[in-house]
Design a protein around this motif. Structure first.
Motif, mmCIF file in Angstrom:
data_model
loop_
_atom_site.group_PDB
_atom_site.id
_atom_site.type_symbol
_atom_site.label_atom_id
_atom_site.label_comp_id
_atom_site.label_asym_id
_atom_site.label_seq_id
_atom_site.Cartn_x
_atom_site.Cartn_y
_atom_site.Cartn_z
ATOM 1 N N LEU A 7 0.845 -1.196 0.000
ATOM 2 C CA LEU A 7 0.000 0.000 0.000
ATOM 3 C C LEU A 7 0.878 1.243 0.000
ATOM 4 C CD1 LEU A 7 -2.752 1.505 0.393
ATOM 5 C CD2 LEU A 7 -2.360 1.282 2.868
ATOM 6 N N ASN A 8 0.515 2.204 -0.828
ATOM 7 C CA ASN A 8 1.185 3.506 -0.829
ATOM 8 C C ASN A 8 0.129 4.588 -0.727
ATOM 9 O OD1 ASN A 8 2.429 5.837 -3.089
ATOM 10 N ND2 ASN A 8 3.507 5.396 -1.211
ATOM 11 N N HIS A 14 0.975 15.996 -3.884
ATOM 12 C CA HIS A 14 2.335 15.531 -3.617
ATOM 13 C C HIS A 14 3.151 15.252 -4.874
ATOM 14 C CE1 HIS A 14 1.427 14.019 0.740
ATOM 15 N NE2 HIS A 14 1.345 15.323 0.613
ATOM 16 N N GLY A 15 2.551 15.306 -6.029
ATOM 17 C CA GLY A 15 3.277 14.892 -7.220
ATOM 18 C C GLY A 15 3.348 13.371 -7.274
ATOM 19 N N ASP A 16 4.248 12.841 -8.103
ATOM 20 C CA ASP A 16 4.298 11.386 -8.277
ATOM 21 C C ASP A 16 5.554 10.744 -7.682
ATOM 22 O OD1 ASP A 16 6.300 12.127 -10.023
ATOM 23 O OD2 ASP A 16 5.294 11.420 -11.823
ATOM 24 N N GLN A 17 6.338 11.508 -6.908
ATOM 25 C CA GLN A 17 7.593 10.967 -6.375
ATOM 26 C C GLN A 17 7.369 9.743 -5.499
ATOM 27 O OE1 GLN A 17 9.661 13.536 -3.618
ATOM 28 N NE2 GLN A 17 11.586 12.430 -3.813
ATOM 29 N N ASP A 18 6.438 9.827 -4.553
ATOM 30 C CA ASP A 18 6.201 8.714 -3.641
ATOM 31 C C ASP A 18 5.683 7.486 -4.383
ATOM 32 O OD1 ASP A 18 6.952 10.546 -1.762
ATOM 33 O OD2 ASP A 18 5.126 10.416 -0.559
ATOM 34 N N VAL A 19 4.809 7.723 -5.358
ATOM 35 C CA VAL A 19 4.252 6.598 -6.122
ATOM 36 C C VAL A 19 5.342 5.932 -6.957
ATOM 37 C CG1 VAL A 19 2.583 5.920 -7.876
ATOM 38 C CG2 VAL A 19 1.961 7.624 -6.156
ATOM 39 N N ARG A 20 6.221 6.713 -7.534
ATOM 40 C CA ARG A 20 7.329 6.134 -8.320
ATOM 41 C C ARG A 20 8.216 5.257 -7.430
ATOM 42 N NH1 ARG A 20 8.438 7.936 -13.411
ATOM 43 N NH2 ARG A 20 7.182 9.697 -14.173
ATOM 44 N N ILE A 21 8.493 5.719 -6.221
ATOM 45 C CA ILE A 21 9.316 4.929 -5.302
ATOM 46 C C ILE A 21 8.623 3.612 -4.988
ATOM 47 C CG2 ILE A 21 10.172 4.814 -2.929
ATOM 48 C CD1 ILE A 21 10.711 7.824 -3.110
ATOM 49 N N ALA A 22 7.342 3.679 -4.640
ATOM 50 C CA ALA A 22 6.597 2.470 -4.307
ATOM 51 C C ALA A 22 6.505 1.531 -5.506
ATOM 52 C CB ALA A 22 5.198 2.829 -3.811
ATOM 53 N N LEU A 33 0.570 -3.361 -6.224
ATOM 54 C CA LEU A 33 0.591 -2.039 -5.617
ATOM 55 C C LEU A 33 -0.811 -1.444 -5.560
ATOM 56 C CD1 LEU A 33 2.043 0.462 -4.494
ATOM 57 C CD2 LEU A 33 2.419 1.200 -6.862
ATOM 58 N N SER A 34 -1.219 -1.062 -4.346
ATOM 59 C CA SER A 34 -2.462 -0.319 -4.151
ATOM 60 C C SER A 34 -2.108 1.106 -3.748
ATOM 61 C CB SER A 34 -3.329 -0.957 -3.059
ATOM 62 O OG SER A 34 -3.797 -2.227 -3.455
ATOM 63 N N VAL A 35 -2.602 2.069 -4.496
ATOM 64 C CA VAL A 35 -2.320 3.472 -4.207
ATOM 65 C C VAL A 35 -3.596 4.137 -3.710
ATOM 66 C CG1 VAL A 35 -1.576 5.693 -5.138
ATOM 67 C CG2 VAL A 35 -0.528 3.577 -5.972
ATOM 68 N N LEU A 36 -3.478 4.814 -2.577
ATOM 69 C CA LEU A 36 -4.593 5.592 -2.041
ATOM 70 C C LEU A 36 -4.218 7.070 -2.119
ATOM 71 C CD1 LEU A 36 -7.296 5.896 -0.573
ATOM 72 C CD2 LEU A 36 -6.062 5.611 1.597
ATOM 73 N N VAL A 37 -4.971 7.820 -2.893
ATOM 74 C CA VAL A 37 -4.744 9.258 -3.039
ATOM 75 C C VAL A 37 -5.726 9.978 -2.121
ATOM 76 C CG1 VAL A 37 -4.517 11.177 -4.642
ATOM 77 C CG2 VAL A 37 -4.188 8.832 -5.461
ATOM 78 N N MET A 38 -5.186 10.793 -1.215
ATOM 79 C CA MET A 38 -6.030 11.447 -0.216
ATOM 80 C C MET A 38 -5.959 12.960 -0.351
ATOM 81 S SD MET A 38 -5.722 9.118 3.183
ATOM 82 C CE MET A 38 -7.457 9.461 3.513
ATOM 83 N N SER A 39 -7.078 13.595 -0.014
ATOM 84 C CA SER A 39 -7.136 15.053 -0.029
ATOM 85 C C SER A 39 -8.027 15.506 1.114
ATOM 86 C CB SER A 39 -7.694 15.564 -1.369
ATOM 87 O OG SER A 39 -7.752 16.971 -1.375
ATOM 88 N N PRO A 40 -7.502 15.435 2.346
ATOM 89 C CA PRO A 40 -8.344 15.832 3.472
ATOM 90 C C PRO A 40 -8.663 17.310 3.415
ATOM 91 C CG PRO A 40 -6.073 15.539 4.168
ATOM 92 C CD PRO A 40 -6.157 15.048 2.762
ATOM 93 N N GLU A 91 -3.566 10.574 -13.429
ATOM 94 C CA GLU A 91 -2.141 10.666 -13.765
ATOM 95 C C GLU A 91 -1.363 9.492 -13.186
ATOM 96 O OE1 GLU A 91 -1.199 14.473 -12.191
ATOM 97 O OE2 GLU A 91 -1.882 15.575 -13.974
ATOM 98 N N ILE A 92 -1.703 9.077 -11.972
ATOM 99 C CA ILE A 92 -1.028 7.938 -11.350
ATOM 100 C C ILE A 92 -1.349 6.658 -12.112
ATOM 101 C CG2 ILE A 92 -0.985 6.487 -9.286
ATOM 102 C CD1 ILE A 92 -1.258 9.044 -7.636
ATOM 103 N N GLN A 93 -2.585 6.498 -12.540
ATOM 104 C CA GLN A 93 -2.954 5.323 -13.324
ATOM 105 C C GLN A 93 -2.164 5.271 -14.629
ATOM 106 O OE1 GLN A 93 -7.193 5.944 -13.591
ATOM 107 N NE2 GLN A 93 -7.620 4.537 -11.899
ATOM 108 N N THR A 94 -1.999 6.401 -15.269
ATOM 109 C CA THR A 94 -1.216 6.453 -16.500
ATOM 110 C C THR A 94 0.231 6.060 -16.247
ATOM 111 O OG1 THR A 94 -2.637 8.216 -17.379
ATOM 112 C CG2 THR A 94 -0.460 7.941 -18.387
ATOM 113 N N LEU A 95 0.791 6.566 -15.149
ATOM 114 C CA LEU A 95 2.165 6.241 -14.778
ATOM 115 C C LEU A 95 2.336 4.743 -14.528
ATOM 116 C CD1 LEU A 95 5.061 6.925 -13.729
ATOM 117 C CD2 LEU A 95 4.003 7.323 -11.497
ATOM 118 N N LEU A 96 1.450 4.161 -13.744
ATOM 119 C CA LEU A 96 1.587 2.750 -13.386
ATOM 120 C C LEU A 96 1.304 1.836 -14.576
ATOM 121 C CD1 LEU A 96 -0.053 2.778 -9.838
ATOM 122 C CD2 LEU A 96 2.368 2.901 -10.448
ATOM 123 N N ARG A 97 0.397 2.252 -15.437
ATOM 124 C CA ARG A 97 0.102 1.453 -16.626
ATOM 125 C C ARG A 97 1.342 1.342 -17.503
ATOM 126 N NH1 ARG A 97 -3.597 4.543 -18.690
ATOM 127 N NH2 ARG A 97 -5.150 3.805 -17.205
#
Length: 295
Positions: A7-8, A14-22, A33-40, A91-97
């Motif tokens: 999980l990331n 935050h941009g995509d830096q953390d997702v790229r690392i994960a 990889l499961s990515v949770l994008v949050m915007s509290p 954007e994250i989906q495009t990156l991971l795809r």
């Protein structure tokens, strides 16, 4: 244990830096990889019911209009945040795809008090949660994510500070050992990493031989345990010489060219509330090394 589901958690800004690392770490070990994008949203006071003060109309007309304008701004902010959240997710989906990973991307927009529960629900069904540098430096979102993924699940967290070369196959690992249950849990959760490392340094600071804790030879018991699991282990018993134990451990990690630190996370209220400004963040900030935490 082997990490098959990771999980990331990342913020929508935050941009995509953390997702790229994960994603890179998941590709390294073939994990999902499961990515949770949050915007509290920001904390806001609920607006009074629109009917309040109607009996004093038109004397309260200006206040009623102000309440309506405030509610409109809240709705507008919500719409903007949701648009940003969905845009980041796409954007994250495009990156991971493009990285040919097995993945899913989810979003969550919740109040600050609910962030920990939202993360906990997902971390319970993951082997490991990865906290990247952007989330680590987010004092608004980061502490709640760590509380939800680490303290409320019993699952491990890998903290990757800025500048660290993250890997789930480190050559040299420092294990911070003090015979507590949290340290034992961290070792157990990191067994797959430790058994494949070229060198594991079990490190104790000012250990005292005791019959019911460290034993007559501090560190020998956990070293034997790791050896049975195929790890190549050395035990280092270090004097503090008046320095904080964290400073000694951090320097030892540097001196031994460690690629990762494994340690237990202690669940005191003070540490939970000050995790990013306290002992754990200090260790992360000194040597730029991934920190594997469990409790």
């Amino acid at each position: 244990m082997a990490f098959r589901s990771v999980l990331n958690v990342t913020g929508s800004d935050h941009g995509d830096q953390d997702v790229r690392i994960a994603a890179t770490l998941c590709a390294e070990v073939g994990a999902y990889l499961s990515v949770l994008v949050m915007s509290p949203p920001p904390l806001v006071m609920a607006s009074p019911p629109l009917g309040d003060g109607i009996h004093e109309w038109p004397g309260q007309r200006a206040q009623a209009i102000a309440r309506l304008e405030k509610r409109y701004r809240q709705i507008e902010r919500f719409s903007q945040d949701m648009a940003t959240l969905e845009k980041t997710a796409r954007e994250i989906q495009t990156l991971l795809r493009a990285m040919w990973l097995c993945y899913d991307v989810d979003t969550d927009y919740c109040d600050q008090a609910s962030v920990g529960d939202a993360v906990r629900q997902r971390a319970l069904c993951a082997d490991l949660t990865i906290v990247g540098p952007a989330l680590l430096n987010d004092d608004h979102l980061g502490p709640s994510v760590v509380n939800g993924s680490l303290f409320d699940t019993g699952k491990p967290v890998l903290v990757v500070p800025k500048g660290a070369e993250a890997t789930l196959s480190p050559r040299r690992v420092v294990v911070c050992w003090d015979s507590r249950a949290e340290a034992s849990r961290a070792v157990r959760e990191a067994l797959d990493i430790l058994s494949r490392a070229e060198e594991v340094r079990v490190t104790l600071v000012d250990p005292e031989p005791t019959c019911n804790a460290n034993g007559a030879e501090p560190g020998a018991d956990i070293a034997a345990y790791l050896t049975r699991h195929g790890a190549r282990v050395a035990v280092d018993r270090l004097p503090s010489a008046g320095k904080p134990a964290t400073a000694v451990l951090a320097q030892h990690a540097i001196d031994t060219s460690a690629d990762m630190i494994v340690m237990g996370a202690y669940g005191s209220r003070r540490l939970r509330e000050r995790l990013f400004g306290g002992v754990t963040r200090w260790i992360v900030g000194k040597p730029a090394l991934p920190l594997f935490l469990a409790r």
